[in-house]
Design an enzyme around this catalytic site. Sequence first.
Site: not given
Ligand code: UD1
Ligand code: UDP
Length: 381
Positions: A219
Amino acid sequence: MIKILTIVGARPQLIKASAISRAINQKFSDSIHEILLHTGQHYDVNMSAVFIEELGLPQPTINLEVGSASHATQTARMMEGIEKAIFNYQPNVVLVYGDTNSTCAGALAAAKLQVPVVHIEAGLRSFNKKMPEEVNRIVTDHVSTLLFSPTEIGFDNLVKEGFNRNSVSPHSASNPKIYHCGDIMYDNSLYFAQSASERSKIKKRIGLSDGGYILSTVHRPSNTDIASNLIEIVEGLLSIARNGDPIVAPLHPRMEKAIRQNLPKELYDKLTSADNIHLIPPVSYLEMVELEKGAKMIITDSGGVQKEAFFFQKPCIVLREETEWVELVENGNSKLAGPDSKKIEDAYDEFTHKTEFNYPPFYGTGQTAEFICAEIIKQLG
Ligand code: UD1
Ligand code: UDP
């Protein structure tokens, strides 16, 4: 009674918050009153509500519903809402987790109102400021009052940045206290490992057998949004799948969008039609733990999943050039492969043949949440 305003927003923060909420409910309900604020950074049911329900978190008192936006817009909307909540609820402490925009917004809003910030997962550094998370971490750490680092390396990073390892109470943003205390995600992994196996039927549903599949999540924007990097990763996964190991990949929404938009049509078709690659929507935490426990190997760019691979004793190929969890690479549990198909395949071969792994207690004993709650009461109560 100490009033804590806890800020959550992204999937991993809901998971982390459940460890602290559980400790409060079980041991500290006489002295801590927690109010949960959800920024709405993640909002799909399978990125948010599913965790609140499954992990027994209280429903958030406030949901700012900020949704997705550019960094500045998203962070600014959060800060506005968090500032209002601080005025309304008058917390003694604002607690933030990790390194997302929700973390940074909470820390900045609180620090400007001189409310002490508690940062859980402090001190972690990738030393790569192209990552939005690196900026968020540094900003958050440097306005916090209590900084809880899960690792020794994180603690040392803070000392190198000028934090005093021997600071004495009373603590404030100008006289912060730093801790090396273990990892609340380890608390969760221990707590939920058994019920994950009892409650999740995901392996059966997909047709996966223990030790016979690879689990993968992707991601990071640098992997999903830069087409050449995404192509390398997908080619690496396809090559592993061709050699026989099925792959299950719960797709983060950013990845789901990226494979449609950034892959050449031929590669997209290969990926989505491969018999032994299971692209599935994001799964619940218990389902994820169950998939992790049964995997032969894990391939990920997630921070949390790298550690969970270690907790469940699985080798982990990290789709990044550097990691905050340096001890796992140094100890041979993880291997950095970046977005490079050749390095991914080489790491896969190496781990397939490697038999000697060890698992030192890098992340505490599973009681980190209790320690953190007790310290918050002691220092800020
Ligand atoms: C965010 C965090 C990242 C974390 C990740 C965990 C920041 C800068 N990034 O990244 O550190 O590792 O969450 O998962 O805060 N979207 C949906 N549905 C949702 C949420 C997001 O469709 O419920 C899509 C949207 O198109 C959005 C994109 O995902 O633009 C990215 O979401 P965003 O929260 O901006 O960043 P993440 O990549 O999720
Ligand atoms: N996770 C989950 N479902 C998924 C993918 C990840 O429950 O489909 C959990 C995973 O076990 C871990 C956390 O989400 O506890 C990690 O989150 P993510 O990878 O979104 O973010 P990061 O840790 O990189 O910030």
